[in-house]
Design a protein around this motif. Structure first.
Motif, PDB file in Angstrom:
ATOM      1  N   GLY A 104       0.809  -1.220   0.000  1.00  0.00           N
ATOM      2  CA  GLY A 104       0.000   0.000   0.000  1.00  0.00           C
ATOM      3  C   GLY A 104       0.839   1.265   0.000  1.00  0.00           C
ATOM      4  O   GLY A 104       1.967   1.297   0.502  1.00  0.00           O
ATOM      5  N   ARG A 105       0.272   2.326  -0.542  1.00  0.00           N
ATOM      6  CA  ARG A 105       0.995   3.597  -0.614  1.00  0.00           C
ATOM      7  C   ARG A 105       1.242   4.177   0.778  1.00  0.00           C
ATOM      8  O   ARG A 105       2.279   4.793   1.030  1.00  0.00           O
ATOM      9  CB  ARG A 105       0.201   4.595  -1.463  1.00  0.00           C
ATOM     10  CG  ARG A 105       0.040   4.153  -2.911  1.00  0.00           C
ATOM     11  CD  ARG A 105      -0.610   5.205  -3.761  1.00  0.00           C
ATOM     12  NE  ARG A 105       0.267   6.356  -3.974  1.00  0.00           N
ATOM     13  CZ  ARG A 105       0.030   7.303  -4.867  1.00  0.00           C
ATOM     14  NH1 ARG A 105      -1.053   7.244  -5.623  1.00  0.00           N
ATOM     15  NH2 ARG A 105       0.857   8.311  -5.014  1.00  0.00           N
ATOM     16  N   ARG A 106       0.309   3.955   1.696  1.00  0.00           N
ATOM     17  CA  ARG A 106       0.497   4.460   3.052  1.00  0.00           C
ATOM     18  C   ARG A 106       1.664   3.751   3.722  1.00  0.00           C
ATOM     19  O   ARG A 106       2.516   4.397   4.350  1.00  0.00           O
ATOM     20  CB  ARG A 106      -0.785   4.267   3.861  1.00  0.00           C
ATOM     21  CG  ARG A 106      -1.997   5.038   3.331  1.00  0.00           C
ATOM     22  CD  ARG A 106      -3.258   4.617   4.076  1.00  0.00           C
ATOM     23  NE  ARG A 106      -4.462   5.273   3.606  1.00  0.00           N
ATOM     24  CZ  ARG A 106      -5.170   4.894   2.553  1.00  0.00           C
ATOM     25  NH1 ARG A 106      -4.772   3.843   1.825  1.00  0.00           N
ATOM     26  NH2 ARG A 106      -6.268   5.540   2.197  1.00  0.00           N
ATOM     27  N   SER A 115       9.010   9.937   6.208  1.00  0.00           N
ATOM     28  CA  SER A 115       8.376   8.995   7.119  1.00  0.00           C
ATOM     29  C   SER A 115       8.241   9.514   8.544  1.00  0.00           C
ATOM     30  O   SER A 115       7.234   9.267   9.212  1.00  0.00           O
ATOM     31  CB  SER A 115       9.147   7.669   7.131  1.00  0.00           C
ATOM     32  OG  SER A 115      10.472   7.861   7.579  1.00  0.00           O
ATOM     33  N   SER A 116       9.214  10.258   9.052  1.00  0.00           N
ATOM     34  CA  SER A 116       9.149  10.695  10.446  1.00  0.00           C
ATOM     35  C   SER A 116       7.960  11.619  10.674  1.00  0.00           C
ATOM     36  O   SER A 116       7.293  11.553  11.717  1.00  0.00           O
ATOM     37  CB  SER A 116      10.451  11.387  10.856  1.00  0.00           C
ATOM     38  OG  SER A 116      10.628  12.592  10.131  1.00  0.00           O
ATOM     39  N   VAL A 117       7.668  12.472   9.701  1.00  0.00           N
ATOM     40  CA  VAL A 117       6.531  13.386   9.821  1.00  0.00           C
ATOM     41  C   VAL A 117       5.216  12.617   9.757  1.00  0.00           C
ATOM     42  O   VAL A 117       4.307  12.840  10.568  1.00  0.00           O
ATOM     43  CB  VAL A 117       6.581  14.456   8.716  1.00  0.00           C
ATOM     44  CG1 VAL A 117       5.344  15.350   8.767  1.00  0.00           C
ATOM     45  CG2 VAL A 117       7.847  15.283   8.838  1.00  0.00           C
ATOM     46  N   LEU A 118       5.114  11.679   8.822  1.00  0.00           N
ATOM     47  CA  LEU A 118       3.885  10.915   8.668  1.00  0.00           C
ATOM     48  C   LEU A 118       3.653   9.996   9.863  1.00  0.00           C
ATOM     49  O   LEU A 118       2.513   9.805  10.300  1.00  0.00           O
ATOM     50  CB  LEU A 118       3.935  10.103   7.375  1.00  0.00           C
ATOM     51  CG  LEU A 118       3.977  10.936   6.096  1.00  0.00           C
ATOM     52  CD1 LEU A 118       4.138  10.044   4.878  1.00  0.00           C
ATOM     53  CD2 LEU A 118       2.713  11.791   5.962  1.00  0.00           C
ATOM     54  N   GLU A 124      -0.030  11.189  16.531  1.00  0.00           N
ATOM     55  CA  GLU A 124      -0.824  12.282  17.093  1.00  0.00           C
ATOM     56  C   GLU A 124      -2.314  11.966  17.013  1.00  0.00           C
ATOM     57  O   GLU A 124      -3.072  12.197  17.964  1.00  0.00           O
ATOM     58  CB  GLU A 124      -0.519  13.581  16.349  1.00  0.00           C
ATOM     59  CG  GLU A 124      -1.223  14.796  16.939  1.00  0.00           C
ATOM     60  CD  GLU A 124      -0.852  16.083  16.229  1.00  0.00           C
ATOM     61  OE1 GLU A 124      -1.384  17.133  16.612  1.00  0.00           O
ATOM     62  OE2 GLU A 124      -0.029  16.048  15.292  1.00  0.00           O
ATOM     63  N   GLN A 125      -2.738  11.421  15.878  1.00  0.00           N
ATOM     64  CA  GLN A 125      -4.147  11.108  15.691  1.00  0.00           C
ATOM     65  C   GLN A 125      -4.603   9.943  16.574  1.00  0.00           C
ATOM     66  O   GLN A 125      -5.663  10.000  17.203  1.00  0.00           O
ATOM     67  CB  GLN A 125      -4.417  10.766  14.215  1.00  0.00           C
ATOM     68  CG  GLN A 125      -4.266  11.930  13.263  1.00  0.00           C
ATOM     69  CD  GLN A 125      -5.444  12.881  13.316  1.00  0.00           C
ATOM     70  OE1 GLN A 125      -6.515  12.540  13.797  1.00  0.00           O
ATOM     71  NE2 GLN A 125      -5.255  14.093  12.825  1.00  0.00           N
ATOM     72  N   THR A 126      -3.805   8.871  16.607  1.00  0.00           N
ATOM     73  CA  THR A 126      -4.246   7.650  17.284  1.00  0.00           C
ATOM     74  C   THR A 126      -3.988   7.663  18.787  1.00  0.00           C
ATOM     75  O   THR A 126      -4.599   6.877  19.518  1.00  0.00           O
ATOM     76  CB  THR A 126      -3.557   6.410  16.677  1.00  0.00           C
ATOM     77  OG1 THR A 126      -2.135   6.551  16.785  1.00  0.00           O
ATOM     78  CG2 THR A 126      -3.937   6.250  15.216  1.00  0.00           C
ATOM     79  N   ARG A 161       5.249  19.408  11.039  1.00  0.00           N
ATOM     80  CA  ARG A 161       6.036  19.601   9.825  1.00  0.00           C
ATOM     81  C   ARG A 161       5.275  19.169   8.566  1.00  0.00           C
ATOM     82  O   ARG A 161       5.798  19.300   7.460  1.00  0.00           O
ATOM     83  CB  ARG A 161       7.341  18.814   9.928  1.00  0.00           C
ATOM     84  CG  ARG A 161       8.298  19.339  10.986  1.00  0.00           C
ATOM     85  CD  ARG A 161       9.572  18.519  11.042  1.00  0.00           C
ATOM     86  NE  ARG A 161      10.280  18.562   9.765  1.00  0.00           N
ATOM     87  CZ  ARG A 161      11.324  17.789   9.487  1.00  0.00           C
ATOM     88  NH1 ARG A 161      11.766  16.910  10.360  1.00  0.00           N
ATOM     89  NH2 ARG A 161      11.918  17.889   8.307  1.00  0.00           N
ATOM     90  N   ILE A 162       4.039  18.697   8.727  1.00  0.00           N
ATOM     91  CA  ILE A 162       3.271  18.256   7.569  1.00  0.00           C
ATOM     92  C   ILE A 162       3.083  19.399   6.571  1.00  0.00           C
ATOM     93  O   ILE A 162       2.986  19.180   5.361  1.00  0.00           O
ATOM     94  CB  ILE A 162       1.904  17.672   7.998  1.00  0.00           C
ATOM     95  CG1 ILE A 162       1.265  16.874   6.863  1.00  0.00           C
ATOM     96  CG2 ILE A 162       0.987  18.733   8.522  1.00  0.00           C
ATOM     97  CD1 ILE A 162       1.948  15.585   6.536  1.00  0.00           C
ATOM     98  N   ALA A 163       3.061  20.632   7.082  1.00  0.00           N
ATOM     99  CA  ALA A 163       2.937  21.807   6.204  1.00  0.00           C
ATOM    100  C   ALA A 163       4.276  22.502   6.022  1.00  0.00           C
ATOM    101  O   ALA A 163       4.335  23.661   5.609  1.00  0.00           O
ATOM    102  CB  ALA A 163       1.913  22.781   6.771  1.00  0.00           C
TER     103      ALA A 163
END
Length: 345
Positions: A104-106, A115-118, A124-126, A161-163
């Motif tokens: 999978g792409r994810r 990868s560190s940001v993702l 953060e979400q989970t 850092r996603i943005a």
């Protein structure tokens, strides 16, 4: 036979009080299952291990797995949600049967260049956000706000850092247009925007952050980027720290919501006083809006100790003018999103 199975499936779906809602919730549940799988796979080290395809037995040995039956089910789940593949035959260059690989792409992105940001965004979400929502009924009925920042400071610093791409470009432009290159980054997080400021030849300055974990992360990054001779990082609260000005540019990025509305005028006066004449304050934030991304962040912040609900550019402008800033410019950084930058001088 096939038509009979489809008839039974259709009858089952239509037997629900609200078939459309039933289908939507099932789809949402499957997406949540994928997220749970990816989170566990990151923590386990499975995705890193599968940079090189391997059979289950080899993976179990490398990862220290002792509950092999549960691990087998976990791998099958990864295949089922489309994030892993498993070979079933030998043909030419095909892998041996039972060999697992990333698909999978994810999953691939979580071991890729960003990868560190993702991974931090996923955590953060989970973890952080899920905790806020789990405690929300008690919070809304008067319970204490969650003390989440110390635990998740490093995760928040990295996920923000996603943005980075769009914000870093804005920072580079602002620093390059300034009269000088001395920079203060208030709430510097990972230090990535000090790195952006370094694009101006001869620039230097200081990062300031309240959280010890973020300070250590920024210091480590600056050493890794060979910038620790130009930028230093200190732990402290801007509300009680003597700022070693004057600076040409002060950055206040993704953190204005750590200051209560009644604190902001004094904060802006402090920052104005640390700028040299003609210096620029660069403020970037998500602002209040009615889209789900902004409202989710708004709720998370409002339910966290030391954080406050999102404001709007229109509310900040008079506060900035009161602090002595005469020229104020607002730029939308991402079309369709409430991510804005404000330059005040």
């Amino acid at each position: 036979m096939a038509s009979s199975k489809w008839s039974r499936t259709l009858r089952t779906a239509l037997s629900q009080p609200d078939p459309a809602a039933h289908a939507l919730l099932l789809r949402d549940s499957q997406q949540l299952t994928r997220t749970h799988f990816l989170t566990a796979a990151v923590h386990l080290g499975l995705l890193e291990a599968l940079k090189t395809p391997a059979p289950a037995g080899e993976l179990a040995e490398r990862l220290g797995i002792t509950r092999t039956e549960q691990f087998r089910i976990f791998l099958e789940l990864g295949v089922s949600v489309g994030e892993l593949s498993v070979s079933s035959r030998i043909s030419g260059t095909a892998a041996a049967p039972g060999t697992y690989a990333l698909k999978g792409r994810r999953a691939r992105a979580l071991v890729g260049r960003n990868s560190s940001v993702l991974r931090a965004l996923l955590e953060e979400q989970t973890a952080y956000h899920a905790t806020v929502y789990r405690q929300l009924p008690e919070t809304l009925r008067g319970g204490d706000l969650g003390d989440h920042l110390p635990r998740y400071a490093e995760v928040i610093a990295e996920s923000s850092r996603i943005a980075e791409g769009v914000i870093a470009q804005y920072v580079r432009e602002a620093v390059s247009e300034a009269d000088g290159g001395r920079v203060l980054d208030v709430g510097c997080g990972s230090g990535v925007y000090l790195r952006a400021a370094s694009a101006r030849p001869g620039s230097s300055g200081t990062g300031l952050d309240l959280q010890p974990a973020a300070v250590e992360l920024a210091r480590d990054n600056l050493r890794r980027w060979s910038l620790d001779d130009r930028f230093t990082v200190h732990q402290g609260d801007v509300r009680g720290t003597e700022l070693d000005g004057p600076y040409d540019v002060i950055l206040l990025l993704n953190n204005v919501y750590y200051f209560a509305a009644e604190e902001r005028p004094a904060l802006f006066r402090t920052l104005r006083g640390a700028l040299r004449e003609g210096g620029t304050l660069v403020l970037v934030s998500m602002f209040h809006d009615r889209n789900p991304t902004a409202l989710n962040l708004d709720l998370i912040l409002a339910c966290t100790q030391g954080c406050y609900a999102l404001t709007t550019p229109a509310r900040l402008e008079p506060e900035l003018r009161e602090a002595g800033f005469g020229r104020i410019r607002t730029d939308q950084l991402v079309s369709g999103q409430s991510l804005y930058a404000i330059r005040a001088s």
